[in-house]
Write a protein that holds these residues in place. Structure first.
Motif, short mmCIF file in Angstrom:
data_model
loop_
_atom_site.label_atom_id
_atom_site.label_comp_id
_atom_site.label_asym_id
_atom_site.label_seq_id
_atom_site.Cartn_x
_atom_site.Cartn_y
_atom_site.Cartn_z
N ARG A 1 4.13 5.57 -4.53
CA ARG A 1 5.35 5.93 -5.28
C ARG A 1 6.49 5.06 -4.79
O ARG A 1 6.34 4.31 -3.83
CB ARG A 1 5.69 7.42 -5.12
N ASP A 2 7.64 5.20 -5.42
CA ASP A 2 8.82 4.46 -4.98
C ASP A 2 9.35 5.07 -3.68
O ASP A 2 9.28 6.29 -3.49
CB ASP A 2 9.92 4.52 -6.04
N TRP A 3 9.87 4.19 -2.82
CA TRP A 3 10.42 4.65 -1.54
C TRP A 3 11.74 3.94 -1.28
O TRP A 3 11.94 2.80 -1.69
CB TRP A 3 9.48 4.34 -0.38
N ILE B 1 6.01 3.27 8.13
CA ILE B 1 5.41 2.29 9.04
C ILE B 1 5.47 2.80 10.47
O ILE B 1 4.52 2.62 11.25
CB ILE B 1 6.13 0.93 8.91
N GLY B 2 6.55 3.47 10.83
CA GLY B 2 6.70 3.99 12.18
C GLY B 2 5.80 5.16 12.49
O GLY B 2 5.68 5.57 13.65
N GLY C 1 0.82 -1.21 0.00
CA GLY C 1 0.00 0.00 0.00
C GLY C 1 0.85 1.26 0.00
O GLY C 1 0.49 2.27 -0.63
N ILE C 2 1.97 1.21 0.71
CA ILE C 2 2.89 2.35 0.73
C ILE C 2 3.53 2.54 -0.64
O ILE C 2 3.59 3.64 -1.19
CB ILE C 2 3.97 2.14 1.81
N LEU C 3 4.00 1.44 -1.21
CA LEU C 3 4.71 1.52 -2.50
C LEU C 3 3.78 1.80 -3.67
O LEU C 3 4.23 2.23 -4.73
CB LEU C 3 5.48 0.21 -2.73
#
Length: 210
Positions: free
Chosen positions: A12-14, A23-24, A7-9
């Motif tokens: 965009r790219d990280w 996540i933190g 979901g984060i990626l």
């Protein structure tokens, strides 16, 4: 945990560090295992072909790993979104200590409650800070998700507010307890009143479990 990273990626790219940082910022409160696995989980997604990793220079002699979601990764999270969600679970050591408080002293119980309150206040402020970030134009990491992140922030702030209110109530309830054993008899009427109130307000929603 895998879907949290996907979901984060998907936005965009990280870099590996940025994934762990996202996540933190509160996601570990929703997925308890996320904080413990945030550095290793992306590597496992690479092995499964759901994420790719590339190395980029940072301007110094060091380099960093950049993760990108693959079409297979997007398909996996899209398929997951269409499945039935699992029931919520909770990892709450403080509440466990309350459940077995008769094995410790009343001071232990009160100290546990005060610690729970302090932790809840701190975590609530994390999500209040997140709300400020989400509200600031161009400042949030996921501007296209402002609407759903606002809903999530509302839940999490309310969740920790509920814990704080419960602790305040319980500290009042145990104020005159001489210990953690005898109140089962000395405060029997009060305990029954509390249980009756729960049943009257929420009803019998299923079979009792002990």
């Amino acid at each position: 945990m895998s879907y949290a990273i996907l979901g984060i990626l998907a936005a965009r790219d990280w870099s590996a560090y940025e994934v762990a940082e996202q996540i933190g910022r509160g996601m570990s409160e929703i997925v308890p295992r996320a904080d413990r696995q945030r550095y290793n989980a992306p590597k496992k997604l690479v092995e499964r072909g759901l994420v790719t990793a590339r190395t980029e220079p940072t301007g110094t002699k060091r380099s960093r790993t950049i993760y990108s979601i693959t079409p297979e990764g997007r398909a996996a999270i899209t398929e997951w979104m269409a499945t039935e969600t699992k029931a919520s679970t909770m990892e709450f050591e403080g509440l466990l200590r309350v459940c077995v408080a008769d094995l410790g002293s009343v001071d232990d119980l009160r100290n546990t409650l005060r610690t729970i309150r302090a932790q809840a206040e701190m975590k609530r402020q994390v999500f209040v800070a997140n709300a400020r970030l989400i509200k600031t134009p161009g400042a949030g990491s996921f501007p296209g998700r402002q609407h759903v992140l606002a809903m999530s922030a509302k839940f999490m702030v309310g969740h920790f507010t509920h814990i704080i209110s419960w602790v305040d109530w319980m500290l009042t309830e145990v104020e005159d307890w001489p210990d953690t054993v005898t109140p089962v008899e000395t405060h029997a009427d009060r305990i029954q009143a509390i249980l009756d109130g729960i049943i009257e307000e929420y009803g019998d929603s299923g079979p009792a479990q002990e």
